[in-house]
Design an enzyme around this catalytic site. Sequence first.
Site, short mmCIF file in Angstrom:
data_model
loop_
_atom_site.label_atom_id
_atom_site.label_comp_id
_atom_site.label_asym_id
_atom_site.label_seq_id
_atom_site.Cartn_x
_atom_site.Cartn_y
_atom_site.Cartn_z
N GLU A 229 0.74 -1.11 -0.16
CA GLU A 229 -0.04 -0.23 -0.01
C GLU A 229 1.07 1.18 0.07
O GLU A 229 1.51 1.51 0.93
CB GLU A 229 -1.08 0.05 1.33
N CYS A 263 -1.99 8.84 3.31
CA CYS A 263 -1.65 8.44 2.08
C CYS A 263 -2.79 8.56 1.17
O CYS A 263 -2.45 8.34 -0.21
CB CYS A 263 -1.34 6.89 2.21
#
Length: 485
Positions: A229, A263
């Site tokens: 990720e 993020c």
Amino acid sequence: MLAAWTEEPATSGRRSPCAGDLRRCLDDQKAASLREGSPALKERLRDLQALKGAVLAYRDRFVDAVSADFGHRSRQETSYLDILPVVTTIGYLQRNLARWMRPESRRVAFHFRPGRARVAYQPLGVVGIISPWNYPIVLALTPLATALAAGNRVMLKPSEVTPRTSELLAAMLDEVFPAERVAVVTGDASVAATFANLPFDHLIFTGSTSVGRAVMRAASDNLVPVTLELGGKSPAIVERGTSLRRAAHGIAFGKLANAGQTCIAPDYVLVAQEEVEGFTAAFRREVERFYPQIATNPDYATIVNDRHHARLRGLLDDARAKGGLVQEIGSRDDGRPPLHPRTFLPTLVTRPTDAMSLMQEEIFGPILPIVPYATLDEAIAFVNARARPLALYFFGSKGRAQAEVLARTISGNVTVNDTLLHYAQDDLPFGGVGASGMGAYHGHEGFKALSHARGIFVQPRLNASDVVRPPFRALFERVIAHLLR
């Protein structure tokens, strides 16, 4: 490979139970996995409940540790964004685990009947997790909970950038689980590099794209499957004519939560060229609504360390030097300093160009470039000309524009008419695509990713299989002719 890991200094002083011999720690867990076999539903549920109880018991200590690591982050933000998602995810896993663990019956072709086929989900073994600093609790414990639900053992390497939180995670997990079930490894970038080289049964990494590449290279030496990720430049597209207040409200929330150190924060916003001024004004109003007197507002987080603060300043200096219009929001007229030396005020950048560093790399801070577009096709082309992002946001009506954006772009996940909230949906997979990552560890997809889907075919005593085995006779020819018709 070590050079790729030296983003941060070594700060953790705790000596891990695995320190100095990570391979022995892994071998111990693998041996225990083989010795004890796949844990039953009752045992998995007990582990999840123990983890949830520990997180709740440690809540106040986590809040204090995170704030100390960042310089300042509010109790409310840590509770809402870092602790609550762990608790809700564990509850979701507990409610669904019995159903997920049941073997799935699969179709058997006519000529193999009365045989039976099924898929059984079994633990992979030992899952390695390398978690980041920006949300040091949820991004460590969500994959941990998913791995435990799938029946695995776990070795966790939390970030050295948030040492107090990492030490507290280690203390909590050491208290709840034996080292053969869950082991926490602390240390600097060299420890992380060694960790990534271990022959896990699966490795999960959350962090930057550059380090993600190093993780994947290291894992490939042992053929370890990875879930990455990674982030990237997540766009927000505001449809021409939509409510600028509504769009600014959602984008300001997503951009300023944790001071942009997220993020899936909107990295830049695409706005119709004649609406840029209106959006800029609306964004300023929403910042004031969320964070009155933001420079001294205790709800607003600080940048995690001096290096990242200097990096963000460098992005603005570069943008100014290349013709960008930089507009800071919330400066104090009286000249008094902000709440903390690393408080970074929200900043808009108009007239951005591709030559600017902030349009080439993930910003990871409260800087928002505003990119004008003439047509929706132009906005979509702008997104598609760049690496596939971890998230995409669309603000507008449920009509042709929304359908076009969803159909013609590829990203990790999407939230429509808000930001960040797709992450909080327990039943959705979460992960990137292309440069923003691979795989998912949320939802049912997360359970499957951390399980081995084992196909099983059971041949009954009475069957017709000998018809298609030598010696081949006339009946064989008739059967094959029928099957190939």
